[in-house]
Design an enzyme around this catalytic site. Structure first.
Site, PDB file in Angstrom:
ATOM      1  N   GLN A  60       0.817  -1.215   0.000  1.00 19.72           N
ATOM      2  CA  GLN A  60       0.000   0.000   0.000  1.00 19.72           C
ATOM      3  C   GLN A  60       0.853   1.268   0.000  1.00 19.72           C
ATOM      4  O   GLN A  60       0.339   2.372   0.001  1.00 19.72           O
ATOM      5  CB  GLN A  60      -0.930  -0.017   1.215  1.00 19.72           C
ATOM      6  CG  GLN A  60      -1.921  -1.174   1.173  1.00 19.72           C
ATOM      7  CD  GLN A  60      -2.560  -1.467   2.523  1.00 19.72           C
ATOM      8  OE1 GLN A  60      -2.430  -0.699   3.466  1.00 19.72           O
ATOM      9  NE2 GLN A  60      -3.247  -2.585   2.612  1.00 19.72           N
TER      10      GLN A  60
ATOM     11  N   HIS B 208      -0.580  -0.424   5.564  1.00 19.91           N
ATOM     12  CA  HIS B 208      -0.960   0.625   6.502  1.00 19.91           C
ATOM     13  C   HIS B 208       0.064   1.754   6.671  1.00 19.91           C
ATOM     14  O   HIS B 208       0.671   1.904   7.717  1.00 19.91           O
ATOM     15  CB  HIS B 208      -1.310   0.005   7.872  1.00 19.91           C
ATOM     16  CG  HIS B 208      -2.291  -1.135   7.739  1.00 19.91           C
ATOM     17  ND1 HIS B 208      -2.481  -2.059   8.709  1.00 19.91           N
ATOM     18  CD2 HIS B 208      -3.120  -1.490   6.723  1.00 19.91           C
ATOM     19  CE1 HIS B 208      -3.387  -2.939   8.309  1.00 19.91           C
ATOM     20  NE2 HIS B 208      -3.781  -2.611   7.098  1.00 19.91           N
TER      21      HIS B 208
END
Lengths: 368, 153
Positions: A84, A148
């Protein structure tokens, strides 16, 4: 008659089945117009005073979109493109017109350990290049985990800069520990220094930039147009995405309290409430995978003024959230099925602009 | 060269289910080294799958889910996926460089972008071995980092 009854029953039954996924009804009184075509992952965007746009592509490009033309800026810092991580949010200084500062968050591998962590940088633009670059914050330690990174940036009315960092896949290590980065909302002065009255400045060993903690992965943050409070949302695991109002020093509970379970369905906690930990203003089960956030403060959309908009990556819609007395009273799907909604901004013209993956940036248009 | 090919085929067969297939093997006297190779190939696959499972839980599970079934119209399934089964090279390329645009999986159209995960070649091989052999999927051809390294954008 009985055939009709059977049909109604079947329809009812199917509607129940579809409820199992996500019960928000589709609102069909809306359409869109593509404003910026052909973008891959428009992670964030913002409007310059001349009405042109700066857009971040996750892979590491900043695009200046003006008069229908895209210019890719040079001098963007190297981003750590893993999972991510990548180039994340972009935001202008409140006095951009005077000082020219632009802020970005991105995953950076700067540092000694292998891997990466979220960084905050400010710069100016000269001749389509980033200049006067200043690294204002770099979370540590790096990790090769793919999850995250956060991250969103906002300025409040006092000129403080807030940004978010997710817990970097270290659920049981980072979010509840204020001596560690990750799973936090941070507050800094616009030059990157730590404000004297940050909540943990007097705590020994604490990361002084921390403003609130116990977060999982906040990818939406905006100032409420009338209350001026800081609103965030964050991804839960399987269920348990949340909306929170951020107050200094608060603990938002991840992973001690949660309305979610592990992706596998097993539990990591038995409790959803605990003293000293904040309850979310709203939570989603199942998860919608929220990214991007905006309030409608303009008069353009009949009946939607004051609504909160949240992007759903997972179910590909723009969640139109009706609020009453600070509570969520109704949700409906806009731009249903157009693509994974990544970023949302209200433009200077009062229209809502939405960054959609594998499509571009579209303007939300209400139809009657 | 030929004998190597035949041996290799036998090894692949043997991997299917060691006990059962070994019992059925024709009475050829394999050199001891080759028996070891059989074991090590199966062990390599197991070890690679174990590493691949960790990669999956870090990078893939939030979209493709714990059961590999994906999500509705957004994320295609990996479990029982005809695309994964038939398009091994495209799948590896997708994991290595990311994917975007229209694909058809089990008759259903998906039109989205999967971000490049930034995995190295061994990690791509590991996660391929894991998804190839989970949730009822079976494909015991060991994918190696070297194979992945040859896949170009």
């Amino acid at each position: 008659m009985s055939f009709l009854k059977a049909k109604v029953f079947a329809l009812f039954f199917f509607s129940l089945l579809s409820c199992a996924q996500d019960k928000n009804p589709v609102n069909n009184n809306n359409t869109h117009e593509v404003v910026v075509p052909e973008l891959n992952i428009p992670w964030g965007f913002t409007f310059l005073p001349d009405g042109s746009m700066l857009i971040t592509e996750k892979a590491g490009e900043i695009i200046h979109f003006k008069d229908g033309n895209k210019t890719v800026l040079s001098g963007v810092p190297k981003v750590y493109n893993r999972g991510q991580g990548g180039l994340l949010d972009i935001e202008l200084h409140p006095n951009y017109a005077e000082n020219g500062w632009i802020y970005i968050t991105y995953a950076s591998s700067k540092g000694e350990e292998k891997g990466g962590h979220t960084a905050l940088m400010r710069f100016k633009i000269t001749n389509n290049a980033l200049t006067e670059k200043q690294l204002l914050y770099k979370a540590t330690p790096n990790t090769t985990k793919g999850q995250h990174f956060g991250s969103r940036i906002v300025f409040d009315d006092h000129g403080y800069l807030f940004f978010t960092i997710g817990e970097r896949g270290a659920r049981d290590v980072n979010p509840q520990d204020i001596t560690r980065d990750g799973g936090k909302v941070y507050r800094l002065n616009d030059d990157g220094s730590v404000p004297d009255d940050n909540p943990f400045v007097n705590e020994p060993n604490a990361v002084k930039a921390i403003y609130s903690y116990g977060h999982r992965n906040p990818q939406g943050m905006k100032i409420h147009p009338t209350t001026r409070e800081i609103w965030t949302h964050e991804h839960g695991p399987k269920g348990g995405d949340e909306i929170n109002i951020i107050k200094p020093g608060n603990n938002y509970g991840w992973p001690v309290i949660s309305y979610g379970v592990n992706y596998s369905g097993t539990k990591f906690t038995d409790i959803t409430k605990k003293e000293g930990m904040e309850q979310p203003l709203h939570y989603w089960v199942p998860s919608i995978a929220p990214s991007g956030m905006a309030f409608i403060s303009s008069h353009i959309y009949d009946g939607w003024k004051g609504n909160l908009l949240v992007g759903s990556l997972k179910f590909q819609y723009l969640d139109n959230v009706y609020l009453k007395d600070g509570k969520v009273v109704k949700e409906e799907r806009l731009l249903d099925g157009l693509g994974r909604v990544r970023s949302i901004e209200q433009g200077p013209d009062g229209y809502i602009y939405v960054g959609i993956e594998n499509l571009g940036i579209v303007k939300l248009i209400q139809t009657q | 060269m030929r004998i190597h090919h035949i041996l290799f085929m036998c090894l692949i067969l043997a991997c299917n289910s060691r006990e059962r297939n070994i019992a059925k093997l024709p009475p050829i006297n394999y050199p001891v080294e080759d028996i070891k190779l059989t074991l090590s190939q199966e062990e390599s696959l197991k070890a690679s799958m174990a590493r691949g499972k960790e990669i999956y839980n870090d990078f893939c599970i939030n979209c493709h889910m714990a059961d590999g079934k994906g999500v509705g119209r957004t994320y295609p399934p990996l479990a029982n996926s005809g695309y994964l089964k038939e398009k091994q090279e495209e799948s590896m390329r997708g994991i290595k460089y990311g994917m975007q645009g229209r694909i058809v999986v089990n008759g259903k159209v998906y039109n989205n972008a999967m971000m490049p995960m930034g995995l190295d070649d061994r990690e791509v091989a590991d996660v391929m071995n894991y998804i190839n052999n989970s949730w009822g999927n079976k494909n015991e051809t060991l994918i190696t980092a070297q194979q992945v390294s040859k896949i170009e954008k």
